[in-house]
Structure formats: structure tokens, C-alpha cells
Design a protein around this motif. Structure first.
Motif, PDB file in Angstrom:
ATOM      1  N   THR A   6       0.851  -1.193   0.000  1.00 12.35           N
ATOM      2  CA  THR A   6       0.000   0.000   0.000  1.00 12.35           C
ATOM      3  C   THR A   6       0.885   1.240   0.000  1.00 12.35           C
ATOM      4  O   THR A   6       1.936   1.263   0.653  1.00 12.35           O
ATOM      5  CB  THR A   6      -0.916   0.049   1.230  1.00 12.35           C
ATOM      6  OG1 THR A   6      -0.112  -0.043   2.422  1.00 12.35           O
ATOM      7  CG2 THR A   6      -1.942  -1.067   1.207  1.00 12.35           C
ATOM      8  N   VAL A   7       0.439   2.255  -0.715  1.00  9.02           N
ATOM      9  CA  VAL A   7       1.162   3.524  -0.761  1.00  9.02           C
ATOM     10  C   VAL A   7       0.203   4.639  -0.384  1.00  9.02           C
ATOM     11  O   VAL A   7      -0.901   4.732  -0.925  1.00  9.02           O
ATOM     12  CB  VAL A   7       1.752   3.798  -2.159  1.00  9.02           C
ATOM     13  CG1 VAL A   7       2.299   5.225  -2.248  1.00  9.02           C
ATOM     14  CG2 VAL A   7       2.857   2.803  -2.487  1.00  9.02           C
ATOM     15  N   CYS A   8       0.622   5.469   0.558  1.00 10.94           N
ATOM     16  CA  CYS A   8      -0.121   6.664   0.912  1.00 10.94           C
ATOM     17  C   CYS A   8       0.328   7.796   0.001  1.00 10.94           C
ATOM     18  O   CYS A   8       1.534   8.070  -0.097  1.00 10.94           O
ATOM     19  CB  CYS A   8       0.140   7.035   2.368  1.00 10.94           C
ATOM     20  SG  CYS A   8      -0.659   8.564   2.881  1.00 10.94           S
ATOM     21  N   SER A 101      -0.226   2.259   5.528  1.00  8.34           N
ATOM     22  CA  SER A 101       0.657   2.448   4.380  1.00  8.34           C
ATOM     23  C   SER A 101       2.052   1.883   4.613  1.00  8.34           C
ATOM     24  O   SER A 101       2.573   1.908   5.729  1.00  8.34           O
ATOM     25  CB  SER A 101       0.764   3.938   4.057  1.00  8.34           C
ATOM     26  OG  SER A 101      -0.523   4.495   3.862  1.00  8.34           O
ATOM     27  N   ASP A 102       2.642   1.396   3.515  1.00 11.17           N
ATOM     28  CA  ASP A 102       4.014   0.895   3.542  1.00 11.17           C
ATOM     29  C   ASP A 102       5.016   1.933   3.045  1.00 11.17           C
ATOM     30  O   ASP A 102       6.227   1.758   3.213  1.00 11.17           O
ATOM     31  CB  ASP A 102       4.138  -0.364   2.676  1.00 11.17           C
ATOM     32  CG  ASP A 102       3.253  -1.492   3.166  1.00 11.17           C
ATOM     33  OD1 ASP A 102       3.202  -1.710   4.396  1.00 11.17           O
ATOM     34  OD2 ASP A 102       2.602  -2.156   2.336  1.00 11.17           O
ATOM     35  N   ALA A 103       4.536   2.971   2.390  1.00 10.40           N
ATOM     36  CA  ALA A 103       5.397   4.015   1.860  1.00 10.40           C
ATOM     37  C   ALA A 103       4.548   5.254   1.623  1.00 10.40           C
ATOM     38  O   ALA A 103       3.317   5.183   1.622  1.00 10.40           O
ATOM     39  CB  ALA A 103       6.058   3.567   0.553  1.00 10.40           C
ATOM     40  N   PHE A 104       5.217   6.387   1.408  1.00 14.15           N
ATOM     41  CA  PHE A 104       4.532   7.662   1.228  1.00 14.15           C
ATOM     42  C   PHE A 104       5.062   8.359  -0.018  1.00 14.15           C
ATOM     43  O   PHE A 104       6.271   8.400  -0.249  1.00 14.15           O
ATOM     44  CB  PHE A 104       4.751   8.557   2.455  1.00 14.15           C
ATOM     45  CG  PHE A 104       4.380   7.886   3.740  1.00 14.15           C
ATOM     46  CD1 PHE A 104       3.080   7.901   4.202  1.00 14.15           C
ATOM     47  CD2 PHE A 104       5.345   7.198   4.477  1.00 14.15           C
ATOM     48  CE1 PHE A 104       2.733   7.255   5.378  1.00 14.15           C
ATOM     49  CE2 PHE A 104       5.016   6.552   5.655  1.00 14.15           C
ATOM     50  CZ  PHE A 104       3.701   6.580   6.108  1.00 14.15           C
ATOM     51  N   VAL A 105       4.140   8.922  -0.792  1.00 14.17           N
ATOM     52  CA  VAL A 105       4.499   9.670  -1.989  1.00 14.17           C
ATOM     53  C   VAL A 105       3.784  11.008  -1.946  1.00 14.17           C
ATOM     54  O   VAL A 105       2.573  11.057  -1.699  1.00 14.17           O
ATOM     55  CB  VAL A 105       4.111   8.909  -3.275  1.00 14.17           C
ATOM     56  CG1 VAL A 105       4.318   9.785  -4.509  1.00 14.17           C
ATOM     57  CG2 VAL A 105       4.909   7.622  -3.388  1.00 14.17           C
ATOM     58  N   ALA A 106       4.529  12.081  -2.190  1.00 13.22           N
ATOM     59  CA  ALA A 106       3.934  13.413  -2.263  1.00 13.22           C
ATOM     60  C   ALA A 106       3.924  13.879  -3.710  1.00 13.22           C
ATOM     61  O   ALA A 106       4.976  14.134  -4.304  1.00 13.22           O
ATOM     62  CB  ALA A 106       4.708  14.398  -1.395  1.00 13.22           C
ATOM     63  N   LEU A 107       2.733  13.968  -4.276  1.00 14.24           N
ATOM     64  CA  LEU A 107       2.521  14.641  -5.550  1.00 14.24           C
ATOM     65  C   LEU A 107       2.405  16.141  -5.268  1.00 14.24           C
ATOM     66  O   LEU A 107       2.373  16.563  -4.109  1.00 14.24           O
ATOM     67  CB  LEU A 107       1.246  14.118  -6.203  1.00 14.24           C
ATOM     68  CG  LEU A 107       1.281  12.695  -6.783  1.00 14.24           C
ATOM     69  CD1 LEU A 107      -0.132  12.244  -7.146  1.00 14.24           C
ATOM     70  CD2 LEU A 107       2.185  12.616  -8.001  1.00 14.24           C
TER      71      LEU A 107
END
Length: 200
Positions: A6-8, A101-107
Motif C-alpha cells: 500500500t502507498v499513501c 501504508s508501507d510508503a509515502f508519496v507526495a505529488l
């Protein structure tokens, strides 16, 4: 080896002025679905939030929206998602986004996106988790923040013993591969105890 299930994604509730921002959100939603990686996001149906969630759903992916009660009308909570969690406040929302979440991405996004991103960087810096954190540097959007972080290092406010480990990808297709590489071999830190989160 940890895997990314999962990705946040933190991103704007508006589309921004650059069409590449929406294009990147749509493309990343598609990539998540095709790689069977679930999306955890802020629950809205507008702006980049709506774009990535809709794209993930349209391509067969699984979406968890987490939204505080007072924003359900303002950000038009997306009813199509498989899982919608309505929280009492922003603090509970952010804790659940972390836990799911397993990781985080900032758009690209505004102050809220920046605040959520910086909080994860701070928790990581203080040793509360080791999950990968990624800047999706769409058309150089995050260059001012990267310059500020470099300035903080140069002026010794980010010390070598308290490094800020933020990944970056200039292209959407690089995000998941870089997250997977970063996640391999890290300690499992999926759940931050609620009492710890409450003290941060």
C-alpha cells in the motif's frame, strides 16, 4: 525484505495550473492498480486527490480513503472507493494513513500536502519509522523544497546524525521501483503505537 503493498499519496485537493500534475496523478493511479498496490489517500473526489483515486479504481485497483468528518462535504468524499474511513479529526486521519501504508508519496499540492509530508519526514528523522518517503517531482514542482532542505543541511539545522532521507522521482514510472528498492531490508515499522503517535 519488505514489500510495498500500500502507498499513501499526499496531494492537492485542486488540480494546480500545470496539466502535467493531473497527468501524473492519473498515471500513478494506473501504475498502482496494474502493480496491485493499494492506494491510501485523503478521501476526496476533487483535484489531484480525485484524479489519482479515480484512475486507480478505473484500472481495477483498491482504494482506501481516510477523511475527517468536517471535510466530507468540502472535498466531496469519493463514494466509489472500496473503503472509506471517516475520522473525528485530522490527527486521527494522519495516524490511520500512517498505519495503513508501507510508503509515502507526495505529488504536487499545497500547505496540507506539505504538512503531511514534513510530519512523516520528522517522524522518520526521529527514528519512529523507516518507511520510504518519496517526492514525485513533477515538472520540478518540489525543487524549492529540495533547495530548502539543502540550505538546512548547509546551516547545520539538519545534522548528519539526524539525516532527512527523502527520495525523489522525476518520472511516474520510476516511483514504485525506487520505493521497492528503498523498502528492501528495512525494519518492519508498519504500526506506530497510538500512544507514541499521540505524543508526536
Amino acid at each position: 525484505m519488505n514489500t510495498i503493498k500500500t502507498v499513501c499519496v499526499y496531494c492537492g485537493s485542486g488540480p494546480g495550473t500545470n496539466p502535467q500534475f493531473v497527468e501524473a496523478a492519473l498515471a500513478f493511479g494506473r501504475a498502482l492498480a496494474r502493480n496491485k498496490v493499494g492506494l491510501v489517500y485523503g478521501g476526496g473526489s476533487v483535484g489531484l486527490m480525485g484524479a489519482i483515486a479515480t484512475s486507480t479504481l478505473d484500472h481495477g485497483g483498491f482504494v482506501t480513503g481516510i477523511i475527517p468528518d468536517f471535510l466530507t462535504a468540502r472535498e466531496h468524499a469519493l463514494s466509489r472507493v472500496q473503503e472509506m474511513i471517516v475520522t473525528r479529526d485530522m490527527h486521527e486521519r494522519k495516524r490511520l494513513m500512517f498505519e495503513r501504508s508501507d510508503a509515502f508519496v507526495a505529488l504536487p499540492g499545497g500547505v496540507g500536502t506539505l504538512e503531511e509530508l514534513v510530519e512523516q519526514l520528522t517522524w522518520q528523522q526521529l527514528g519512529r519509522h523507516s518507511k520510504p518517503i518519496m517526492l514525485a517531482n513533477v515538472d520540478g514542482f518540489w525543487e524549492p523544497l529540495l533547495a530548502l532542505l539543502a540550505h538546512m543541511r548547509d546551516t547545520a539545522f539538519i545534522r548528519p546524525t539526524l539525516a532527512v532521507n527523502v527520495l525523489q522521482a522525476d518520472h511516474v514510472e520510476d516511483i514504485l521501483p525506487k520505493l521497492r528498492i528503498a523498502a528492501s531490508g528495512t525494519l518492519d515499522s508498519k504500526h506506530m503505537p497510538a500512544d507514541v503517535a499521540d505524543r508526536l
